[in-house]
Design a protein around this motif. Structure first.
Motif, PDB file in Angstrom:
ATOM      1  N   THR A 178      71.992  24.746  -9.107  1.00 24.88           N
ATOM      2  CA  THR A 178      73.058  25.660  -9.499  1.00 24.88           C
ATOM      3  C   THR A 178      74.315  24.940  -9.985  1.00 24.88           C
ATOM      4  O   THR A 178      75.285  25.587 -10.392  1.00 24.88           O
ATOM      5  N   ASN A 198      75.634  29.527 -18.303  1.00 23.42           N
ATOM      6  CA  ASN A 198      74.248  29.167 -18.003  1.00 23.42           C
ATOM      7  C   ASN A 198      74.018  27.654 -18.021  1.00 23.42           C
ATOM      8  O   ASN A 198      72.951  27.188 -18.436  1.00 23.42           O
ATOM      9  N   ASP A 203      69.179  26.314 -13.299  1.00 28.13           N
ATOM     10  CA  ASP A 203      68.678  27.699 -13.261  1.00 28.13           C
ATOM     11  C   ASP A 203      69.046  28.452 -14.528  1.00 28.13           C
ATOM     12  O   ASP A 203      68.224  29.163 -15.117  1.00 28.13           O
ATOM     13  N   GLY A 204      70.302  28.313 -14.964  1.00 31.79           N
ATOM     14  CA  GLY A 204      70.752  29.002 -16.173  1.00 31.79           C
ATOM     15  C   GLY A 204      70.042  28.496 -17.403  1.00 31.79           C
ATOM     16  O   GLY A 204      69.687  29.275 -18.303  1.00 31.79           O
ATOM     17  N   ALA A 212      67.031  27.171 -17.571  1.00 29.51           N
ATOM     18  CA  ALA A 212      65.650  27.673 -17.545  1.00 29.51           C
ATOM     19  C   ALA A 212      65.600  29.121 -18.020  1.00 29.51           C
ATOM     20  O   ALA A 212      64.733  29.505 -18.832  1.00 29.51           O
ATOM     21  N   SER A 213      66.546  29.941 -17.564  1.00 26.34           N
ATOM     22  CA  SER A 213      66.576  31.349 -17.991  1.00 26.34           C
ATOM     23  C   SER A 213      66.848  31.469 -19.484  1.00 26.34           C
ATOM     24  O   SER A 213      66.253  32.301 -20.176  1.00 26.34           O
ATOM     25  N   ALA A 214      67.742  30.641 -20.020  1.00 25.23           N
ATOM     26  CA  ALA A 214      68.071  30.692 -21.449  1.00 25.23           C
ATOM     27  C   ALA A 214      66.869  30.298 -22.297  1.00 25.23           C
ATOM     28  O   ALA A 214      66.600  30.906 -23.346  1.00 25.23           O
ATOM     29  N   ASN A 230      63.677  30.567 -21.456  1.00 21.16           N
ATOM     30  CA  ASN A 230      62.681  31.648 -21.368  1.00 21.16           C
ATOM     31  C   ASN A 230      63.086  32.843 -22.213  1.00 21.16           C
ATOM     32  O   ASN A 230      62.238  33.506 -22.830  1.00 21.16           O
ATOM     33  N   ALA A 231      64.391  33.128 -22.246  1.00 23.52           N
ATOM     34  CA  ALA A 231      64.869  34.272 -23.031  1.00 23.52           C
ATOM     35  C   ALA A 231      64.648  34.062 -24.519  1.00 23.52           C
ATOM     36  O   ALA A 231      64.522  35.022 -25.282  1.00 23.52           O
ATOM     37  N   THR A 284      57.683  27.683 -21.606  1.00 28.01           N
ATOM     38  CA  THR A 284      58.088  28.331 -20.359  1.00 28.01           C
ATOM     39  C   THR A 284      58.846  27.333 -19.501  1.00 28.01           C
ATOM     40  O   THR A 284      58.379  26.202 -19.296  1.00 28.01           O
ATOM     41  N   SER A 300      60.957  26.449 -15.822  1.00 29.85           N
ATOM     42  CA  SER A 300      61.116  26.799 -14.416  1.00 29.85           C
ATOM     43  C   SER A 300      61.855  25.660 -13.715  1.00 29.85           C
ATOM     44  O   SER A 300      61.997  24.562 -14.269  1.00 29.85           O
TER      45      SER A 300
END
Length: 478
Positions: free
Chosen positions: A123, A164, A168-169, A171-173, A175-176, A182, A184
């Motif tokens: 984080t 982000n 974590d941010g 990885a989310s960006a 994936n989006a 992918t 993680s």
């Protein structure tokens, strides 16, 4: 005076139980009509029940047969001599008559996977800027990319800002962006890592290049590519290499449907030099059982329908839709349900499903077994679904489905019969209410008439009593 009050005093003058008399007169006048309505209502109730039952029977029969035909148990299935190397399954609608192949799995398809150097927290901000994903073909040795040739696709940019910038941010960006990679975050005692996984196939290798925002550097530690030191490549993108009858071919997936006609190959492990033989397994036993089950179910449905079509006692003896359903069922064994050339069976009767004198069916297992020996693919077409649905090309399920659809129709089928009988029953309820209203009106009118009569009788009796008293008084005076 209210009718209720009148009824309580009726008979007081005449001595006659006029309340009971009125009730008897009203009941007598409406008894026949009420009996007729009751009988008609009972008949309609029986007709609704019978029509609904037979509609349900035929739709359930057709639905069960369609499910069975789609299950695959009635179709020829491919076999593998070594499922631990190659697992096989039939493609819907496939003709496996000529199936016979030798498979050698020399290499499995794989995906490129990378992991960053561990960081203390998932984080905490890493940095800001733009991460660019580029796809192509790569050379990998000892966990590092030593060569990369970009493909023709457009690179994908992923913006990383203050919102982000943590693992974590990020990885989310990624994936989006839905770019084909992918992301993680995996954590253990050493810390948190950004893990990236691409799609399988050698042309789906990727690089990740950071363009950092001045003053917010750090993203470059996540770079993937030639000379990148902050990430390790765990596996490289590669194609599967499969030899079919000795001819080596490449595919980007371990699930392959275009090498052996009608068969889906699932590559399980690579064992160069080991030959896997593909063959086929005929569903003869399942087809015989399916034919017997069809005959048994048909006879149950037909017998129930025949009972309700009895010309004397049958609830549906005058129902056109029920008669049509029976006629269609009786024609089923003689209806062509599969296309075929001369001498090739196309009807159920030709493969041993025979109609008895009473309309029921029986199975000649000898005839069916002979048909399975001489025309296995044709018999299979009659029972097993092609392309995942019942069609006229393998039409027992389709033929019964057509009969079912006609029976369920709310225009001309049993569905329409149910609606008509229900409406008629509603009309009876209205007629019964109308009859009750008229009976009450008649009871009121007769009650008033008898009340008037009773009052006059009472008056006459009073006058008579007065006159008798006067006469008695006159006689005493003399």
């Amino acid at each position: 005076m209210a009718v209720e009050s009148i009824a309580k005093t009726l008979g007081g003058g005449s001595g006659i139980d006029t309340t009971a008399l009125v009730q008897s007169l009203v009941d007598a006048q409406f008894e026949t009509r009420n009996a007729t309505l009751t009988q008609r209502e009972e008949t309609l109730t029986a007709q609704i029940s019978a029509a609904s039952t037979h509609k349900s029977n035929i739709t359930g029969f057709a639905g069960a047969l369609t499910t069975l035909s789609k299950s695959g148990t009635l179709s020829t299935q491919p076999t593998s001599s070594n499922p631990g190397i190659v697992a096989v399954s039939r493609i819907a609608g496939a003709d496996l008559t000529a199936l016979n192949a030798k498979i050698e799995v020399r290499q499995l398809a794989s995906t490129q996977t990378t992991a960053s150097t561990p960081r203390p927290s998932a984080t905490t901000a890493v940095g800001r800027g733009t991460l660019t994903l580029t796809f192509g073909t790569a050379t990998v040795a000892n966990g590092a990319m030593t060569g990369f040739t970009p493909g023709s696709g457009t690179p994908v940019n992923v913006t990383i800002d203050a919102s982000n910038s943590s693992l974590d941010g990020i990885a989310s960006a990624i994936n989006a962006a839905k770019a084909g990679v992918t992301a993680s975050v995996m954590t253990d005692s050493a810390g948190s890592r950004l893990v990236l996984k691409g799609a399988s196939g050698e042309t789906r290798a990727f690089t990740l290049t950071a363009t950092e925002t001045p003053g917010h550097t750090g993203l470059a530690a996540l770079n993937v590519g030639i000379g990148a030191s902050g990430t390790t490549i765990g596996s490289a993108a590669a194609d599967a290499i499969v030899a079919v009858d000795g001819v080596a071919l490449k595919r980007d997936s371990n699930t392959i449907s275009d090498l052996v006609p009608g068969v889906k190959l699932d590559l399980v492990s690579a064992q160069a030099g080991t030959i896997v033989n593909l063959g086929k397994n005929s569903p003869s036993t399942s087809l015989v059982q399916a034919a017997q089950d069809f005959v048994d179910t048909y006879n149950e449905v037909f017998a129930a329908l025949n009972t309700d079509l009895d010309p004397i006692t049958g609830a549906l003896r005058q129902d056109l839709a029920a008669k049509t359903l029976k006629r269609q069922l009786q024609q089923l064994t003689l209806t062509p349900i599969a296309s075929g050339s001369d001498n090739v069976p196309t009807t159920l009767a030709q493969i041993g499903i025979q109609t008895n004198r009473d309309g029921t069916l029986s199975l000649n297992t000898t005839a069916l077994t002979t048909a399975l020996v001489n025309y296995p693919e044709q018999v299979e077409k009659m029972f097993a679904a092609a392309n995942g649905t019942a069609t006229t090309a393998n039409g027992l399920a389709a033929a019964l489905g057509s009969i079912s659809a006609a029976a369920a129709s709310t225009t001309r089928g049993l569905g329409a019969s149910v609606l008509n009988y229900t409406r008629a029953k509603t009309d009876i309820s209205e007629d019964r209410a109308d009859a009750l209203e008229k009976a009450e009106a008649l009871r009121t009118r007769m009650t008033r008439q008898f009340a008037s009569m009773d009052a006059k009788v009472a008056a006459y009796k009073s006058t008579m009593t007065f006159l008798e008293g006067q006469i008695d008084a006159w006689n005493k005076a003399d």
